[in-house]
Design a protein around this motif. Structure first.
Motif, PDB file in Angstrom:
ATOM      1  N   ALA A 226     -22.337  22.253 -11.903  1.00  0.00           N
ATOM      2  CA  ALA A 226     -22.511  22.111 -13.385  1.00  0.00           C
ATOM      3  C   ALA A 226     -23.276  23.159 -14.051  1.00  0.00           C
ATOM      4  O   ALA A 226     -23.318  23.970 -14.469  1.00  0.00           O
ATOM      5  N   LEU A 227     -24.188  23.109 -12.870  1.00  0.00           N
ATOM      6  CA  LEU A 227     -25.220  24.552 -13.206  1.00  0.00           C
ATOM      7  C   LEU A 227     -25.000  25.427 -12.997  1.00  0.00           C
ATOM      8  O   LEU A 227     -24.864  27.069 -13.890  1.00  0.00           O
ATOM      9  N   ALA A 228     -23.777  25.952 -11.903  1.00  0.00           N
ATOM     10  CA  ALA A 228     -23.338  27.376 -11.464  1.00  0.00           C
ATOM     11  C   ALA A 228     -22.395  27.877 -13.424  1.00  0.00           C
ATOM     12  O   ALA A 228     -22.314  28.711 -13.905  1.00  0.00           O
ATOM     13  N   VAL A 229     -21.575  26.590 -14.263  1.00  0.00           N
ATOM     14  CA  VAL A 229     -20.960  26.363 -15.185  1.00  0.00           C
ATOM     15  C   VAL A 229     -22.067  26.935 -16.403  1.00  0.00           C
ATOM     16  O   VAL A 229     -21.091  27.773 -17.074  1.00  0.00           O
ATOM     17  N   VAL A 230     -23.333  26.358 -16.068  1.00  0.00           N
ATOM     18  CA  VAL A 230     -24.148  27.341 -17.316  1.00  0.00           C
ATOM     19  C   VAL A 230     -24.362  28.430 -17.498  1.00  0.00           C
ATOM     20  O   VAL A 230     -24.378  28.979 -18.590  1.00  0.00           O
ATOM     21  N   TRP A 231     -24.741  29.115 -15.952  1.00  0.00           N
ATOM     22  CA  TRP A 231     -25.118  30.467 -15.701  1.00  0.00           C
ATOM     23  C   TRP A 231     -23.373  31.568 -16.140  1.00  0.00           C
ATOM     24  O   TRP A 231     -24.020  32.679 -16.804  1.00  0.00           O
ATOM     25  N   GLU A 232     -22.488  30.792 -15.798  1.00  0.00           N
ATOM     26  CA  GLU A 232     -21.058  31.583 -16.181  1.00  0.00           C
ATOM     27  C   GLU A 232     -21.022  31.821 -17.806  1.00  0.00           C
ATOM     28  O   GLU A 232     -20.714  32.882 -18.020  1.00  0.00           O
ATOM     29  N   LEU A 233     -21.563  30.886 -18.565  1.00  0.00           N
ATOM     30  CA  LEU A 233     -20.964  30.154 -19.806  1.00  0.00           C
ATOM     31  C   LEU A 233     -21.758  31.350 -20.469  1.00  0.00           C
ATOM     32  O   LEU A 233     -21.579  32.428 -21.518  1.00  0.00           O
ATOM     33  N   LEU A 234     -22.987  30.879 -19.848  1.00  0.00           N
ATOM     34  CA  LEU A 234     -24.446  32.455 -20.827  1.00  0.00           C
ATOM     35  C   LEU A 234     -23.476  33.922 -20.238  1.00  0.00           C
ATOM     36  O   LEU A 234     -23.942  34.771 -20.763  1.00  0.00           O
ATOM     37  N   LYS A 235     -23.199  33.973 -19.380  1.00  0.00           N
ATOM     38  CA  LYS A 235     -22.397  35.861 -18.682  1.00  0.00           C
ATOM     39  C   LYS A 235     -21.133  35.515 -19.603  1.00  0.00           C
ATOM     40  O   LYS A 235     -20.608  37.078 -19.659  1.00  0.00           O
ATOM     41  N   SER A 236     -20.286  34.643 -20.046  1.00  0.00           N
ATOM     42  CA  SER A 236     -19.344  34.862 -20.524  1.00  0.00           C
ATOM     43  C   SER A 236     -19.471  36.280 -22.477  1.00  0.00           C
ATOM     44  O   SER A 236     -20.517  36.060 -22.794  1.00  0.00           O
ATOM     45  N   ASP A 237     -18.376  36.244 -22.149  1.00  0.00           N
ATOM     46  CA  ASP A 237     -18.134  37.173 -23.882  1.00  0.00           C
ATOM     47  C   ASP A 237     -18.186  35.669 -24.555  1.00  0.00           C
ATOM     48  O   ASP A 237     -17.903  36.414 -25.939  1.00  0.00           O
ATOM     49  N   LEU A 238     -18.437  34.840 -24.722  1.00  0.00           N
ATOM     50  CA  LEU A 238     -18.478  34.125 -26.068  1.00  0.00           C
ATOM     51  C   LEU A 238     -19.699  33.958 -26.922  1.00  0.00           C
ATOM     52  O   LEU A 238     -20.560  34.838 -26.039  1.00  0.00           O
ATOM     53  N   PRO A 239     -19.711  34.356 -28.108  1.00  0.00           N
ATOM     54  CA  PRO A 239     -20.260  34.351 -29.422  1.00  0.00           C
ATOM     55  C   PRO A 239     -21.540  33.403 -28.992  1.00  0.00           C
ATOM     56  O   PRO A 239     -21.268  32.668 -28.675  1.00  0.00           O
ATOM     57  N   ASP A 240     -22.605  33.859 -29.491  1.00  0.00           N
ATOM     58  CA  ASP A 240     -24.196  33.271 -28.572  1.00  0.00           C
ATOM     59  C   ASP A 240     -24.133  31.903 -29.300  1.00  0.00           C
ATOM     60  O   ASP A 240     -24.860  31.551 -28.767  1.00  0.00           O
ATOM     61  N   SER A 241     -23.583  32.049 -30.153  1.00  0.00           N
ATOM     62  CA  SER A 241     -23.895  30.313 -31.643  1.00  0.00           C
ATOM     63  C   SER A 241     -22.955  29.893 -30.509  1.00  0.00           C
ATOM     64  O   SER A 241     -23.011  28.564 -30.714  1.00  0.00           O
ATOM     65  N   VAL A 242     -21.657  29.855 -30.074  1.00  0.00           N
ATOM     66  CA  VAL A 242     -21.158  28.552 -29.181  1.00  0.00           C
ATOM     67  C   VAL A 242     -21.995  28.744 -27.836  1.00  0.00           C
ATOM     68  O   VAL A 242     -21.705  27.281 -27.067  1.00  0.00           O
ATOM     69  N   LYS A 243     -22.117  29.706 -27.175  1.00  0.00           N
ATOM     70  CA  LYS A 243     -22.664  29.515 -26.212  1.00  0.00           C
ATOM     71  C   LYS A 243     -24.020  28.262 -26.260  1.00  0.00           C
ATOM     72  O   LYS A 243     -24.139  27.365 -25.752  1.00  0.00           O
ATOM     73  N   HIS A 244     -24.593  28.629 -27.227  1.00  0.00           N
ATOM     74  CA  HIS A 244     -25.701  27.658 -27.521  1.00  0.00           C
ATOM     75  C   HIS A 244     -25.202  26.162 -27.829  1.00  0.00           C
ATOM     76  O   HIS A 244     -25.576  25.080 -27.414  1.00  0.00           O
ATOM     77  N   ALA A 245     -24.606  26.052 -28.456  1.00  0.00           N
ATOM     78  CA  ALA A 245     -23.603  24.624 -28.870  1.00  0.00           C
ATOM     79  C   ALA A 245     -23.572  24.142 -27.795  1.00  0.00           C
ATOM     80  O   ALA A 245     -23.942  23.095 -27.523  1.00  0.00           O
ATOM     81  N   THR A 246     -22.279  24.878 -27.172  1.00  0.00           N
ATOM     82  CA  THR A 246     -21.872  24.412 -25.637  1.00  0.00           C
ATOM     83  C   THR A 246     -23.078  23.850 -25.066  1.00  0.00           C
ATOM     84  O   THR A 246     -23.201  23.113 -23.695  1.00  0.00           O
ATOM     85  N   LEU A 247     -24.601  24.785 -24.379  1.00  0.00           N
ATOM     86  CA  LEU A 247     -25.479  24.222 -23.968  1.00  0.00           C
ATOM     87  C   LEU A 247     -25.927  23.022 -23.527  1.00  0.00           C
ATOM     88  O   LEU A 247     -26.305  22.400 -23.457  1.00  0.00           O
ATOM     89  N   LEU A 248     -26.461  23.777 -25.379  1.00  0.00           N
ATOM     90  CA  LEU A 248     -26.975  22.386 -25.930  1.00  0.00           C
ATOM     91  C   LEU A 248     -25.938  20.797 -25.801  1.00  0.00           C
ATOM     92  O   LEU A 248     -26.784  19.654 -25.223  1.00  0.00           O
ATOM     93  N   LYS A 249     -25.081  21.022 -25.940  1.00  0.00           N
ATOM     94  CA  LYS A 249     -23.393  19.755 -24.869  1.00  0.00           C
ATOM     95  C   LYS A 249     -24.601  19.286 -23.593  1.00  0.00           C
ATOM     96  O   LYS A 249     -24.091  18.460 -23.045  1.00  0.00           O
ATOM     97  N   PHE A 250     -23.993  20.663 -23.020  1.00  0.00           N
ATOM     98  CA  PHE A 250     -24.696  20.069 -21.222  1.00  0.00           C
ATOM     99  C   PHE A 250     -25.698  19.454 -21.331  1.00  0.00           C
ATOM    100  O   PHE A 250     -25.758  18.850 -20.266  1.00  0.00           O
TER     101      PHE A 250
END
Ligand code: AMP
Ligand code: ZN
Length: 463
Positions: free
Chosen positions: A368-392
């Protein structure tokens, strides 16, 4: 769907709750005669991650944790929990306090660390000494059904009368591991005390009248009595440290099922030990660290939480300061990344599914932590990354939602043009030229900073 390793069947099983959306869960809590150490907190964090994962899956969790404040004897360390001194009374003598004061002091210390580690609060923390009647009633039921016998020192459960006894534990291991002489009055080596009589030559601080004589409950009966009181005779999940799988939990099953004639718990979840230099971290071995010891060295509770998350709960984990440093760096980096993200908008379904799949795979938190770092490295917009991280973070519990609040900036930390604008704005406010002050605030905003006025002056944050 959540899959979890069930110690009863020794298999990873799909999780099917008894009731549609509500899950009943009980965790064996601390014996409050000393500070809980970070090994103990590993076990409580495992339980917390399970609760949060169940919630992430949409379940409502009715969660109970007990506080053992009587009856846990020192003989437990030697292989016979019915012998030795009561840990609370022993601590009381050592500290020159009453057993009640000892319990109150270490309960408060435990709850503070519990909160710092962001562990999910149960519906109730239940104390053994608040449930003496329930425990006596349960022993009475067992007596009526013929499961008990009395010796000179207490009322015992006759394990030979309970056919399924010990299905959870590895019996051979226990026999080989027993380090004390078996009490000759016990009918079977694994029989255990339900009620202990107060010693003749000594007045105990904690003792109660019972149909069998003045005394105190055995260690195991409290969990059966309190779990069944709050969660019913049959509930979903019971958690605890791996050592409890061998004796305490088989005894809980025996007492409860002998009394109710129905299954006590469907899933038994056990967390592996935290070690120090290859040895179990334990209060009695004196090789333990408390959260306070880490805080003194400049580490915070979230770093410890990250350490726990890095290892699968069924794997032993060796505690080292090098490991703690690595986790501290990871947490710092994570916070810095989150700080730079734009306001959260919507959650990425793709990453949320990946995250949930990791957790639902027997609580694979390192994945699950690896998914966190993958998400941060992804091309998704920052705002989506942020919302997703808050859910995690509803499962990770790393307080990622509080970063913004913490990170107010001082004037010195600002780029010079922003600083001078803010100072101009202060001048305007002093002269009560609020329209101009607002205009300057908008200019500041355009440069990426937000300035707010409060009772204690201004606060400045990066947008
Ligand atoms: P106690 O306060 O000794 O009754 O222990 C409280 C809980 O912590 C129990 O669930 C134990 O199994 C667990 N525990 C004790 N030592 C460790 C350790 N070194 N690592 C992980 N869990 C532990
Ligand atoms: Zn228990």
């Amino acid at each position: 769907m959540l899959h979890i390793f069930n110690s009863l069947t020794r298999k990873i099983e799909p999780f099917h709750p008894i009731h549609d959306l509500q899950v009943g869960m009980y965790t064996c809590g601390p014996t409050v005669y000393d500070f809980a150490h970070i090994g103990n907190f590993r076990t409580y964090t495992t339980a917390d991650i399970l609760v949060r994962t169940l919630q992430y899956n949409g379940y409502e969790v009715k969660y109970i944790i007990n506080l053992t404040d009587v009856g846990h004897l020192t003989g437990d360390n030697l292989g016979d929990a019915d012998l030795g001194e009561d840990r609370l009374e022993k601590s009381a003598k050592k500290e020159g306090k009453t057993a009640w004061e000892v319990a109150a002091f270490y309960t408060e210390a435990f709850l503070k660390d519990f909160e710092k580690l962001q562990l999910t609060k149960p519906q109730r923390f239940v104390k053994a000494t608040d449930h003496i009647k329930e425990q006596i009633d349960l022993v009475k039921q067992l007596e009526e059904k013929g499961f008990t016998y009395t010796t000179t020192d207490g009322v015992y459960f006759d394990t030979s009368k309970f056919e399924k006894y010990g299905e959870l534990s590895n019996l051979d291991e226990i026999k080989a591991g027993a380090r004390v002489e078996i009490n000759p009055e016990k009918k079977n080596a694994r029989d255990f005390a339900l009620w202990k009589f107060s010693p003749q030559d000594e007045q105990r601080q904690m003792e109660w009248k019972s149909p069998w004589g003045v005394g105190f409950p055995g260690w195991h009966i409290e969990c059966s009595a309190m779990a069944m009181k709050y969660l019913g005779p049959h509930f979903d999940i019971h958690a605890g440290g791996i050592d409890l799988r061998e004796t305490h939990h088989p005894n809980e099953i025996a007492q409860s099922e002998a009394a109710t004639e129905q299954t006590f718990v469907n899933y038994w979840v056990h967390s592996a030990f935290m070690l120090v230099s290859g040895q179990r971290m334990s209060k009695s071995l004196g090789n333990n660290y408390k959260l306070y010891d880490l805080e003194k060295e400049g580490y915070d509770a979230m770093t410890l939480r990250y350490v726990y998350l890095q290892t699968h709960y069924r794997q032993e984990m060796n505690f080292t300061f090098a490991g703690l440093d690595a986790a501290a760096n990871a947490v710092k980096k994570l916070r810095e990344e989150v700080r730079l993200l734009e306001e959260p908008t919507h959650v990425s379904k793709e990453y949320s599914d990946l995250f949930l799949a990791a957790l639902n795979d027997d609580l694979n938190t390192s994945k699950a932590l690896a998914v966190v770092w993958e998400l941060l490295k992804s091309d998704l917009p920052d705002s989506v990354k942020h919302a997703t991280l808050l859910k995690f973070d509803t499962v990770l519990g790393l307080q990622l939602d509080q970063i913004e609040k913490e990170e107010t900036l001082s004037l010195e930390q600002l780029p010079r043009p922003v600083r001078s604008l803010i100072m101009q704005r202060e001048e305007m406010r002093k002269m009560r030229k609020f329209a101009q002050a607002d205009q300057i605030r908008n200019q500041v905003k355009k440069l990426g900073y937000d300035v707010q006025d409060g009772q204690d002056g201004i606060t400045i944050k990066k947008i």
